[in-house]
Design a protein around this motif. Structure first.
Motif, PDB file in Angstrom:
ATOM      1  N   GLY A 143       4.107  14.831   8.589  1.00 14.48           N
ATOM      2  CA  GLY A 143       4.197  14.271   7.251  1.00 14.48           C
ATOM      3  C   GLY A 143       4.149  12.756   7.236  1.00 14.48           C
ATOM      4  N   ALA A 144       3.496  12.210   6.205  1.00 12.37           N
ATOM      5  CA  ALA A 144       3.440  10.752   6.005  1.00 12.37           C
ATOM      6  C   ALA A 144       4.563  10.355   5.061  1.00 12.37           C
ATOM      7  N   LEU A 145       5.795  10.485   5.528  1.00 13.53           N
ATOM      8  CA  LEU A 145       6.948  10.228   4.667  1.00 13.53           C
ATOM      9  C   LEU A 145       7.235   8.742   4.512  1.00 13.53           C
ATOM     10  N   ASP A 146       6.832   7.944   5.472  1.00 14.01           N
ATOM     11  CA  ASP A 146       7.163   6.525   5.492  1.00 14.01           C
ATOM     12  C   ASP A 146       5.981   5.733   4.952  1.00 14.01           C
ATOM     13  N   ARG A 147       6.232   4.968   3.887  1.00 11.20           N
ATOM     14  CA  ARG A 147       5.148   4.317   3.157  1.00 11.20           C
ATOM     15  C   ARG A 147       5.404   2.826   2.983  1.00 11.20           C
ATOM     16  N   ILE A 148       4.318   2.118   2.751  1.00  9.05           N
ATOM     17  CA  ILE A 148       4.356   0.699   2.410  1.00  9.05           C
ATOM     18  C   ILE A 148       3.577   0.541   1.114  1.00  9.05           C
ATOM     19  N   ILE A 149       4.154  -0.150   0.144  1.00 10.77           N
ATOM     20  CA  ILE A 149       3.593  -0.258  -1.202  1.00 10.77           C
ATOM     21  C   ILE A 149       3.424  -1.739  -1.537  1.00 10.77           C
ATOM     22  N   LEU A 150       2.248  -2.125  -2.000  1.00 14.45           N
ATOM     23  CA  LEU A 150       1.908  -3.537  -2.185  1.00 14.45           C
ATOM     24  C   LEU A 150       1.608  -3.850  -3.638  1.00 14.45           C
ATOM     25  N   SER A 151       2.108  -4.976  -4.108  1.00  9.06           N
ATOM     26  CA  SER A 151       1.710  -5.459  -5.430  1.00  9.06           C
ATOM     27  C   SER A 151       0.266  -5.944  -5.360  1.00  9.06           C
ATOM     28  N   PRO A 152      -0.421  -6.062  -6.502  1.00  9.67           N
ATOM     29  CA  PRO A 152      -1.854  -6.398  -6.490  1.00  9.67           C
ATOM     30  C   PRO A 152      -2.188  -7.719  -5.815  1.00  9.67           C
ATOM     31  N   ALA A 209      11.163   5.172 -10.642  1.00  8.05           N
ATOM     32  CA  ALA A 209      11.130   4.527 -11.961  1.00  8.05           C
ATOM     33  C   ALA A 209      12.187   3.433 -12.060  1.00  8.05           C
ATOM     34  N   ALA A 210      13.365   3.669 -11.478  1.00 10.13           N
ATOM     35  CA  ALA A 210      14.428   2.669 -11.527  1.00 10.13           C
ATOM     36  C   ALA A 210      14.050   1.419 -10.741  1.00 10.13           C
ATOM     37  N   VAL A 211      13.446   1.597  -9.574  1.00  8.54           N
ATOM     38  CA  VAL A 211      13.022   0.451  -8.764  1.00  8.54           C
ATOM     39  C   VAL A 211      11.963  -0.359  -9.510  1.00  8.54           C
ATOM     40  N   LEU A 212      10.970   0.319 -10.054  1.00  5.05           N
ATOM     41  CA  LEU A 212       9.896  -0.371 -10.759  1.00  5.05           C
ATOM     42  C   LEU A 212      10.404  -1.091 -12.007  1.00  5.05           C
ATOM     43  N   ALA A 213      11.306  -0.449 -12.740  1.00  3.36           N
ATOM     44  CA  ALA A 213      11.852  -1.088 -13.937  1.00  3.36           C
ATOM     45  C   ALA A 213      12.638  -2.337 -13.575  1.00  3.36           C
ATOM     46  N   HIS A 214      13.384  -2.286 -12.478  1.00  3.20           N
ATOM     47  CA  HIS A 214      14.149  -3.458 -12.064  1.00  3.20           C
ATOM     48  C   HIS A 214      13.214  -4.590 -11.640  1.00  3.20           C
ATOM     49  N   LEU A 215      12.160  -4.259 -10.917  1.00  2.00           N
ATOM     50  CA  LEU A 215      11.220  -5.288 -10.481  1.00  2.00           C
ATOM     51  C   LEU A 215      10.551  -5.967 -11.676  1.00  2.00           C
ATOM     52  N   GLU A 216      10.270  -5.218 -12.705  1.00  2.82           N
ATOM     53  CA  GLU A 216       9.645  -5.802 -13.902  1.00  2.82           C
ATOM     54  C   GLU A 216      10.542  -6.829 -14.573  1.00  2.82           C
ATOM     55  N   ARG A 217      11.855  -6.671 -14.416  1.00  2.00           N
ATOM     56  CA  ARG A 217      12.800  -7.591 -15.060  1.00  2.00           C
ATOM     57  C   ARG A 217      13.061  -8.850 -14.240  1.00  2.00           C
ATOM     58  N   LEU A 218      12.693  -8.836 -12.977  1.00  2.00           N
ATOM     59  CA  LEU A 218      13.024  -9.968 -12.114  1.00  2.00           C
ATOM     60  C   LEU A 218      12.116 -11.160 -12.404  1.00  2.00           C
ATOM     61  N   GLU A 219      12.718 -12.332 -12.424  1.00  2.00           N
ATOM     62  CA  GLU A 219      11.988 -13.584 -12.603  1.00  2.00           C
ATOM     63  C   GLU A 219      12.383 -14.556 -11.501  1.00  2.00           C
ATOM     64  N   ALA A 239       8.155 -13.636 -11.136  1.00  2.00           N
ATOM     65  CA  ALA A 239       7.363 -12.642 -10.446  1.00  2.00           C
ATOM     66  C   ALA A 239       6.800 -13.253  -9.172  1.00  2.00           C
ATOM     67  N   MET A 240       6.651 -12.443  -8.139  1.00  2.00           N
ATOM     68  CA  MET A 240       6.089 -12.934  -6.880  1.00  2.00           C
ATOM     69  C   MET A 240       5.462 -11.770  -6.122  1.00  2.00           C
ATOM     70  N   PRO A 241       4.631 -12.062  -5.125  1.00  2.00           N
ATOM     71  CA  PRO A 241       4.073 -10.982  -4.309  1.00  2.00           C
ATOM     72  C   PRO A 241       5.199 -10.090  -3.779  1.00  2.00           C
ATOM     73  N   THR A 242       4.985  -8.780  -3.860  1.00  2.00           N
ATOM     74  CA  THR A 242       6.058  -7.837  -3.561  1.00  2.00           C
ATOM     75  C   THR A 242       5.569  -6.737  -2.631  1.00  2.00           C
TER      76      THR A 242
END
Length: 247
Positions: A191-200, A137-147, A149-152
């Motif tokens: 386990g699939a502990l290591d992940r990659i997460i993409l913005s739309p 939640a902290a990571v996502l909230a910080h990303l929402e505040r960044l200007e 916006a760009m592919p992440t």
């Protein structure tokens, strides 16, 4: 097209409990990614110096460590480091402290690849589910505040064994959570502990766990990678290549 990778290198200690940073760097050369997020880069005690000497990175690879303003001799922020291939411009960096019982953080780097812009987040979430959710939640909230916006792209060891874990569901509300495959433990991945997460606005071409004789022994995690495109990335000049093995 761009190749990104994430790798928990366990302070360059292999499954034989020997610290061999050149083996870690050799695995990175096998993957041949453009941007790499590393976890557990720095040693835990003493001066917390990097387990990957800068000179070795310079001599053995084509990567440049992103300066994260860490303590002298350290490469990362709470163990997180970002490497970029030569020629990729670092525009801005942010070191984010995450809520945790033990020190945790995320490294956020804005990159320029020609006219294209990309934001990369390297992170290593906690062992306890409650804190993982708070950290996500902290990571996502910080990303929402960044200007602006760009592919992440967010990458790292999320320490989430449950494929329906709540921290994954938090990320999935606004991003695509990619599962390259089982990456831990490296000798017999469960386990699939290591992940990659993409913005739309980031398109996944292919993703995999990098499995080789060397990667099975260089750390207790296997590295994961993804080939992606995003607005302007065609100018990066990469071409589709054959995949390495899946776990």
């Amino acid at each position: 097209m761009l190749r990104v990778a994430s790798y928990n290198i366990r302070k360059s200690v292999g499954t034989d409990w020997r610290r061999r940073p050149l083996e870690t760097l050799a695995v990175l050369s096998e993957i041949d990614a453009d941007v790499v997020a590393l976890q557990e880069v720095d040693r835990r005690f003493g001066t917390r110096a990097s387990s990957l000497p800068r000179q070795a990175i310079r001599e053995a690879t084509r990567y440049v460590p992103v300066a994260l303003g860490a303590r002298p001799g350290s490469l990362g922020w709470h163990g997180n480091a970002i490497l970029v291939r030569e020629g990729i411009e670092v525009v801005e960096t942010t070191c984010l402290a995450l809520p945790a019982l033990e020190p945790r953080g995320a490294a956020i780097v804005d990159l320029a690849l020609g006219d294209a812009r990309l934001r990369v987040v390297g992170m290593h979430l906690g062992l306890l589910g409650l804190w993982r959710r708070r950290q996500a939640a902290a990571v996502l909230a910080h990303l929402e505040r960044l200007e602006p916006a760009m592919p992440t792209i967010l990458m790292g060891d999320l320490n989430e064994w449950n494929p329906d874990g709540r921290c994954l569901r938090l990320f999935a509300r606004s991003h695509r959570v990619v599962m390259p495959g089982r990456s831990f433990p490296s000798r017999m991945p469960l386990g699939a502990l290591d992940r990659i997460i993409l913005s739309p606005d980031v398109t996944l071409i292919e993703t995999a766990v990098h499995v080789s004789n060397r990667s099975r022994g260089a750390s207790d995690h296997l590295p994961v990678y993804a080939d992606v495109t995003f607005p302007g990335s065609e100018a990066a000049g990469r071409h589709v290549r054959p995949l390495v093995s899946h776990a």
